[in-house]
Design a protein around this motif. Structure first.
Motif, mmCIF file in Angstrom:
data_model
loop_
_atom_site.group_PDB
_atom_site.id
_atom_site.type_symbol
_atom_site.label_atom_id
_atom_site.label_comp_id
_atom_site.label_asym_id
_atom_site.label_seq_id
_atom_site.Cartn_x
_atom_site.Cartn_y
_atom_site.Cartn_z
ATOM 1 N N THR A 119 1.005 -1.319 0.105
ATOM 2 C CA THR A 119 0.036 0.113 0.088
ATOM 3 C C THR A 119 0.700 1.239 -0.081
ATOM 4 O O THR A 119 0.492 2.265 -0.490
ATOM 5 N N SER A 120 1.900 1.474 0.787
ATOM 6 C CA SER A 120 2.914 2.400 0.954
ATOM 7 C C SER A 120 3.312 2.756 -0.283
ATOM 8 O O SER A 120 3.315 3.781 -1.045
ATOM 9 N N ILE A 121 3.828 1.759 -1.324
ATOM 10 C CA ILE A 121 4.490 1.852 -2.384
ATOM 11 C C ILE A 121 3.328 2.161 -3.637
ATOM 12 O O ILE A 121 3.782 3.250 -4.346
ATOM 13 N N GLN A 122 2.315 1.822 -3.344
ATOM 14 C CA GLN A 122 0.982 2.107 -4.450
ATOM 15 C C GLN A 122 0.649 3.743 -4.337
ATOM 16 O O GLN A 122 0.772 4.307 -5.126
ATOM 17 N N SER A 123 0.664 3.808 -3.065
ATOM 18 C CA SER A 123 0.214 5.569 -2.812
ATOM 19 C C SER A 123 1.383 6.162 -3.172
ATOM 20 O O SER A 123 1.205 7.256 -3.898
ATOM 21 N N ALA A 124 2.612 6.148 -3.033
ATOM 22 C CA ALA A 124 3.734 6.781 -3.520
ATOM 23 C C ALA A 124 3.783 6.770 -5.374
ATOM 24 O O ALA A 124 4.101 7.757 -5.628
ATOM 25 N N VAL B 237 3.432 11.890 1.986
ATOM 26 C CA VAL B 237 4.131 10.973 2.534
ATOM 27 C C VAL B 237 2.907 10.365 3.808
ATOM 28 O O VAL B 237 2.764 9.526 3.962
ATOM 29 N N LEU B 238 2.442 11.495 4.569
ATOM 30 C CA LEU B 238 1.615 11.064 5.586
ATOM 31 C C LEU B 238 0.353 10.749 5.200
ATOM 32 O O LEU B 238 -0.081 9.720 5.702
ATOM 33 N N GLY B 239 -0.020 11.111 4.047
ATOM 34 C CA GLY B 239 -1.420 10.715 3.458
ATOM 35 C C GLY B 239 -1.133 8.999 3.111
ATOM 36 O O GLY B 239 -1.818 8.092 3.241
ATOM 37 N N GLY B 240 -0.039 8.725 2.342
ATOM 38 C CA GLY B 240 0.229 7.595 1.809
ATOM 39 C C GLY B 240 0.516 6.422 3.296
ATOM 40 O O GLY B 240 0.004 5.337 3.229
ATOM 41 N N ALA B 241 1.324 6.907 4.199
ATOM 42 C CA ALA B 241 1.306 6.258 5.515
ATOM 43 C C ALA B 241 0.118 6.037 6.070
ATOM 44 O O ALA B 241 -0.238 4.679 6.647
ATOM 45 N N GLY C 247 -2.795 -2.010 6.998
ATOM 46 C CA GLY C 247 -2.545 -3.030 8.021
ATOM 47 C C GLY C 247 -3.326 -3.390 9.031
ATOM 48 O O GLY C 247 -3.418 -4.509 9.672
ATOM 49 N N CYS C 248 -4.157 -2.317 9.517
ATOM 50 C CA CYS C 248 -5.252 -2.718 10.496
ATOM 51 C C CYS C 248 -6.304 -3.783 9.871
ATOM 52 O O CYS C 248 -6.913 -4.405 10.832
ATOM 53 N N MET C 249 -6.573 -3.668 8.756
ATOM 54 C CA MET C 249 -7.639 -4.525 8.255
ATOM 55 C C MET C 249 -7.142 -6.154 8.318
ATOM 56 O O MET C 249 -7.768 -6.807 8.595
ATOM 57 N N VAL C 250 -5.703 -6.165 8.293
ATOM 58 C CA VAL C 250 -5.242 -7.542 8.597
ATOM 59 C C VAL C 250 -5.400 -7.701 10.355
ATOM 60 O O VAL C 250 -5.693 -8.879 10.605
ATOM 61 N N LEU C 251 -4.794 -6.938 10.769
ATOM 62 C CA LEU C 251 -4.857 -6.925 12.421
ATOM 63 C C LEU C 251 -6.413 -7.465 13.059
ATOM 64 O O LEU C 251 -6.581 -8.217 13.829
ATOM 65 N N PHE D 172 2.962 2.800 11.413
ATOM 66 C CA PHE D 172 3.129 4.173 10.933
ATOM 67 C C PHE D 172 4.134 4.532 10.579
ATOM 68 O O PHE D 172 4.543 5.152 9.224
ATOM 69 N N VAL D 173 5.352 4.267 11.524
ATOM 70 C CA VAL D 173 6.657 4.555 11.243
ATOM 71 C C VAL D 173 7.197 3.886 9.973
ATOM 72 O O VAL D 173 7.747 4.459 9.143
ATOM 73 N N LEU D 174 7.009 2.785 9.922
ATOM 74 C CA LEU D 174 7.338 1.866 9.157
ATOM 75 C C LEU D 174 6.779 2.359 7.519
ATOM 76 O O LEU D 174 7.451 2.543 6.387
ATOM 77 N N SER D 175 5.276 2.601 7.532
ATOM 78 C CA SER D 175 4.640 3.184 6.167
ATOM 79 C C SER D 175 5.338 4.690 5.873
ATOM 80 O O SER D 175 5.363 4.699 4.629
ATOM 81 N N PHE D 176 5.602 5.271 6.792
ATOM 82 C CA PHE D 176 6.002 6.625 6.607
ATOM 83 C C PHE D 176 7.297 6.370 5.610
ATOM 84 O O PHE D 176 7.347 6.901 4.687
ATOM 85 N N GLY D 177 8.237 5.560 6.174
ATOM 86 C CA GLY D 177 9.628 5.275 5.646
ATOM 87 C C GLY D 177 9.233 4.544 4.213
ATOM 88 O O GLY D 177 10.105 5.019 3.320
ATOM 89 N N LEU D 178 8.679 3.441 4.093
ATOM 90 C CA LEU D 178 8.213 2.928 2.870
ATOM 91 C C LEU D 178 7.889 3.821 1.895
ATOM 92 O O LEU D 178 7.981 3.929 0.672
ATOM 93 N N THR D 179 6.887 4.929 2.325
ATOM 94 C CA THR D 179 6.019 5.716 1.332
ATOM 95 C C THR D 179 7.119 6.527 0.780
ATOM 96 O O THR D 179 7.241 6.971 -0.744
ATOM 97 N N ALA D 180 7.938 7.092 1.626
ATOM 98 C CA ALA D 180 9.038 7.952 1.110
ATOM 99 C C ALA D 180 9.996 7.248 0.147
ATOM 100 O O ALA D 180 10.315 7.904 -0.921
ATOM 101 N N PHE D 181 10.247 6.080 0.230
ATOM 102 C CA PHE D 181 11.057 5.020 -0.374
ATOM 103 C C PHE D 181 10.404 4.802 -1.736
ATOM 104 O O PHE D 181 10.969 5.134 -2.890
ATOM 105 N N GLY D 182 9.042 4.832 -1.651
ATOM 106 C CA GLY D 182 8.328 4.766 -2.879
ATOM 107 C C GLY D 182 8.382 6.083 -3.762
ATOM 108 O O GLY D 182 8.487 5.875 -4.951
ATOM 109 N N ILE D 183 8.410 7.095 -2.885
ATOM 110 C CA ILE D 183 8.625 8.526 -3.824
ATOM 111 C C ILE D 183 9.806 8.323 -4.317
ATOM 112 O O ILE D 183 9.974 9.053 -5.823
#
Ligand SMILES: Nc1ncnc2c1ncn2[C@@H]1O[C@H](COP(=O)(O)OP(=O)(O)OP(=O)(O)O)[C@@H](O)[C@H]1O
Ligand SMILES: [Mg+2]
Lengths: 274, 324
Positions: free
Chosen positions: A87-92, A122-126, A133-137, A160-171
């Motif tokens: 999802t992070s990468i898709q958003s990015a 990035v906050l939006g993607g995260a 992630g919560c849908m799995v939880l 959240f912290v992980l998603s933030f980093g991964l979205t930035a990575f995706g960008i």
């Protein structure tokens, strides 16, 4: 009110607008939601349940569970991370759409500084990734994972912290991709290898010494797992949800935190020239 | 921050010696111009003239290689954020988010332009009314026609009360009725004396109503002035003939080597003091299907400045050009 303060408020509102648009768009995107639900279901139902009985090993003549958990419990935290990763990468990658369909110009010509545009994005993607992630939880109970409320809070924080980093990575990646076809290539070439070498679907047996590990597994695989930062994110998630760690928990959190900050700075650098 | 009121002698825009190169193309070649406050200013030029490049620089998205550009007295390179507050843009290609509703697009714009909540709400309603889209406020943009989208973009560009409005080919790709409607809005905006409008277009008949026109081709400014001044300086009587056959066409071209190909196999011949329509009629009269004599118009101005007929080339989108 001083002008600096009111400008600060104004810019916060702008970041909120960009964040809100990201979240609205992804919640309206049926395809993304279907993927977000079906992907973890497949992993949990087919792979998890199918491999559950085989998740024990004969090590040095002794039959036992490699780790003191069922396979379902073992991969569940990893499936959460997988959903976040996608999802992070898709958003990015929606940045490519914005660039191609012109919307990016609407934002770039506004009086919002670039770094804040990036922050909103990035906050939006995260946020979207955390929702996925919560849908799995939600199905934790059905696979025998019973986190307490405080575990859940910690898990969401980590997500959240992980998603933030991964979205930035995706960008950062999206900046190099021209056209959409590349996303398929990209997900095969980056997402899946990253996921599979993160000790997500198999453990490195914690009972073994390092020398024994290197004998049991090919050396290159061990190094890849250890080199892959996602390993530590998944391990941190396991620590929170099923109290199982293969690595030092403090080190796990450091890796995830440093990665989030580092990748955001890198994305800032890349975004200057968009 | 520099005060908005200090721009020289009521100029909304000052461009001084701006050049811009893309690889081997010199998109802008030492362009200078000044636009007085409160006027409607048209940039007229064929494909690839550099119109969009100039607009990109003025709205701080593109950077000039050399030269200087001021918007309401603010240097667009030195203070881009301050300059952006003063301008609204409708880009050549749409920049709407088609998955959001009409209202959401306006609201997003208001927020990134840092408008307060109450002002944003009232302004959204005002703008919807201005472009007659009130009934569509909650429809997703993808359900709108291209004319409606254009109107929405104009409304959005005006949300934050800019002093200067840029419209890059606002009517391209629209049918005659939708085009007329866009120009009605521009005329209405012009009546609000606080706004300066810079509009680019291919359609020569559209710019007659503007205060000033600047003709640009291959990155160079060829002429500037009011429509009437341009016509009396560079205009000429234009003879449009449609030859009956290819032989006739060749014969005419041999006799008038300066004739230019126009739309629908027409030939355009600029009359000089010594030519006369009678001479052509006497010589080729029986070989012509059609003949008409146009008094000095902007079309002839364009022709005599560039040696080309503006109508010949349909506009191409930037993306198509890049991919093609
Ligand atoms: N990003 C770019 N990269 C390379 N070349 C470019 C770029 N943008 C514009 N050009 C070139 O610069 C020249 C001017 O282009 P510009 O888009 O400003 O023309 P225009 O007058 O707006 O044309 P049109 O009427 O077709 O919109 C063209 O030759 C174009 O191909
Ligand atoms: Mg253009």
């Amino acid at each position: 009110m001083s002008t600096a303060l009111s400008r600060g408020f104004g810019q916060a509102r702008g970041v909120y607008a960009i964040w809100l648009r990201e979240v609205k768009r992804s919640l309206r995107d049926k395809g993304q939601l279907v993927g977000g639900v079906s992907r973890p279901l497949l992993w949990v139902l087919i792979l998890g349940i199918g491999l559950n009985p085989y998740f024990r090993g004969e090590v040095y003549g002794e039959v036992r569970f490699v780790v003191p958990y069922t396979y379902l419990q073992f991969i569940f935290p990893a499936v959460i991370v997988l959903n976040i990763l996608y999802t992070s990468i898709q958003s990015a990658v929606s940045l490519i759409w914005d660039r191609e369909f012109g919307f990016l110009r609407e934002v770039l010509v506004s009086p919002m500084p670039r770094n804040l545009i990036l922050l909103g994005k990035v906050l939006g993607g995260a946020t979207t990734a955390v929702i996925h992630g919560c849908m799995v939880l939600v199905v934790a109970r059905f696979v025998g994972v019973a986190p307490s409320w405080s575990d859940i809070a910690q898990a969401i924080g980590l997500m959240f912290v992980l998603s933030f980093g991964l979205t930035a990575f995706g960008i950062v990646i999206a900046n190099y991709i021209r056209g959409f076809e590349s996303f398929g290539v990209f997900s095969n070439a980056v997402i899946l290898p990253l996921y599979f070498t993160a000790s997500s679907v198999f453990p490195l047996d914690p009972a073994l010494t390092r020398a024994q590990t290197l004998v049991t597994y090919p050396e290159w695989l061990v190094y890849m797992v250890e080199f892959n930062p996602l390993t530590y994110a998944i391990d941190a998630m396991r620590g929170i949800l099923i109290d199982f760690n293969q690595f030092d928990p403090a080190f796990n959190f450091q890796v995830v935190g440093v990665l989030a900050v580092g990748l955001f700075l890198l994305a800032m650098w890349e975004f200057r020239k968009v | 921050m520099s005060s908005v009121e200090t721009y020289p002698e009521g100029l909304a825009i000052t461009v001084e010696g701006v050049s811009k190169r893309f690889g081997r193309t010199l998109a802008l070649d030492d362009v200078s111009l000044a636009v007085p406050h409160g006027t409607v200013f048209a940039l007229l030029g064929p494909n690839g003239a550099g119109k969009s490049t100039l607009i990109d620089i003025l709205c701080t998205i593109g950077r000039p290689d050399s030269g200087r550009a001021l918007i309401a007295g603010i240097d667009v390179v030195k203070q881009p954020l301050a300059a952006r507050r003063q301008l609204g843009v409708v880009f050549q290609e749409t920049t709407l988010d088609t998955r959001l509703t009409v209202r959401e697009n306006l609201s997003f714009h208001g927020m990134v332009y840092q408008m307060g909540r109450r002002e944003r709400l009232t302004r959204t309603d005002e703008m919807l009314e201005l472009v007659d889209l009130t009934d569509w406020a909650d429809s997703e943009v993808k359900t709108l026609s291209s004319g409606m989208r254009r109107r929405l973009e104009i409304a959005r560009a005006l949300m934050h009360r800019p002093q200067i409005l840029f419209l890059d080919e606002p009517t391209v790709g629209l049918d005659a009725q939708a085009r007329a409607r866009i120009w009605d809005y521009i005329a209405a905006l012009r009546a609000q004396q606080d706004l300066t409008v810079i509009v680019t277009t291919h359609y020569i008949e559209e710019v007659d109503a503007c205060d000033d026109i600047c003709i640009i081709d291959r990155g160079k400014i060829l002429a500037k002035g009011s429509p009437d001044a341009l016509k009396s300086q560079h205009g000429s009587t234009l003879l449009k003939v449609t030859p009956r056959s290819d032989e006739a066409r060749a014969a005419i071209l041999a006799r008038y080597p300066d004739a230019v190909a126009g739309a629908e196999s027409q030939l355009l011949i600029q009359m000089t003091a010594t030519d006369s329509a009678d001479a052509i009629l006497a010589e080729f009269g029986n070989q012509l299907r059609q003949i008409s004599i146009d008094q000095p118009s902007l079309e002839s101005v364009f022709l005599s400045l560039t040696g080309r007929d503006l109508r010949e080339a349909p506009p191409v989108s930037r993306k198509a050009r890049r991919n093609g």
